[in-house]
Design a protein around this motif. Sequence first.
Motif, PDB file in Angstrom:
ATOM      1  N   UNK A 131       6.241 -30.027   0.480  1.00  0.00           N
ATOM      2  CA  UNK A 131       5.773 -31.400   0.547  1.00  0.00           C
ATOM      3  C   UNK A 131       5.376 -31.790  -0.875  1.00  0.00           C
ATOM      4  N   UNK A 132       6.310 -32.393  -1.613  1.00  0.00           N
ATOM      5  CA  UNK A 132       6.116 -32.574  -3.049  1.00  0.00           C
ATOM      6  C   UNK A 132       4.955 -33.502  -3.398  1.00  0.00           C
ATOM      7  N   UNK A 133       4.756 -34.650  -2.723  1.00  0.00           N
ATOM      8  CA  UNK A 133       3.585 -35.462  -3.075  1.00  0.00           C
ATOM      9  C   UNK A 133       2.281 -34.669  -2.997  1.00  0.00           C
ATOM     10  N   UNK A 134       2.144 -33.816  -1.992  1.00  0.00           N
ATOM     11  CA  UNK A 134       0.943 -32.976  -1.886  1.00  0.00           C
ATOM     12  C   UNK A 134       0.954 -31.883  -2.947  1.00  0.00           C
ATOM     13  N   UNK A 135       2.136 -31.318  -3.214  1.00  0.00           N
ATOM     14  CA  UNK A 135       2.231 -30.222  -4.181  1.00  0.00           C
ATOM     15  C   UNK A 135       1.908 -30.686  -5.598  1.00  0.00           C
ATOM     16  N   UNK A 136       2.240 -31.944  -5.941  1.00  0.00           N
ATOM     17  CA  UNK A 136       1.968 -32.442  -7.291  1.00  0.00           C
ATOM     18  C   UNK A 136       0.484 -32.405  -7.633  1.00  0.00           C
TER      19      UNK A 136
END
Length: 385
Positions: A131-136
């Motif tokens: 989940x890239x938005x969370x991972x950023x």
Amino acid sequence: MSTSNRNVQTRVKVNGGTFKKRPKVIHLTAVHNSEDNRILHKECVSLSKAGCEVTLIAAGATQRSFEGVCIRSVRMAGNRLARMIMTSYFVWRLAREQNANIYHLHDPELLPWGQILRCGGARVIFDMHENLPAALLTKQWLPSGVRRLLSLLLGASERLLLRGMPIVFAENSYQKFYPWVRHAVTVLNFPDVEKVPDATRCKFGEFTAGYMGSVTALRGSVVSIEAVARLNDTGTLCGLHFVGPCTERHRVDLECRLQKRDRLRTKLHGWQSLDVGWSIMAQCHVGLALLQEVPNYVESYPTKLFEYMALGLPVVVSHFPIYREVVERHSCGLCVDPSSSVAVADALRYLADNPSEAEAMGQRGRKAVRERFSWSQEADKLIAF
């Protein structure tokens, strides 16, 4: 298979469907190693065995054939920004020449190119590894002041970048963040148990903990070193092996910590092929999965947990509910506070002092993986999708 042979093979059955020729599937990545376990060893090989003609395009790969998969290479960029722009372009340029039935993307950087492929009439699937938005929000290479802004911007742009694309989610927890996606399937990254070696063979001479995966502080490297140092300082001898890639900056930090602990028996193996990595882990007495409390980890299965179980190793893992449910239901290890080196050290000491129970935990975990957490059922879901 030669072109003439493909022309002779006029009708082929794949997963119950009949095609005039073998359906051609291309997997694309500008980020992942061509030996990536999920991409090559599981997804690509499974599709090839199901009757598809499969090509993997990756940066810096060794061009070859592997278990029916054709591996093609593009030039690897020198830095992260160049990879996001130029390497992604090179991957797309090579992929569009292949005239495939399906293009299977593995990186967010490839999404704009995937939409260009779709505009040309191609079928494109996106494999969401995280989940890239969370991972950023936890990416150490980003300045902390811009992480939230970038996360918000990416979240807002994903609806456009993913428009019309079927998605393969790597975790059950991701799908709830994308209710607007019309076509999706969750394909969990469980181990291919037929390829996992037997960990009951010869072990390291002293009690040894092992970790396999990217070596970062957020994945437990620092707390693991501190816990093992506590054991060695109190007379319980314990080795520690890290198998996986590590940035130069973090490697230097870990080595500085190790220099202060001359009794610590720790080895950084770096990236290894899957077979070599599993061989090292099979010689350990316990597997560590001490991921720290960040959004992408708390709600996602750590692949390494099931790999350790498949190897027959008892596990010491973070006490997050999704991890605890697996470990406690199958009595295959211990759950601890991943931020506490004391708690980790106590768990390791218990396993070192109770080798019979530790071995029984490992065998229960191995049985559970073979019965409930094997790649075979996930491969069926991918092929059907």
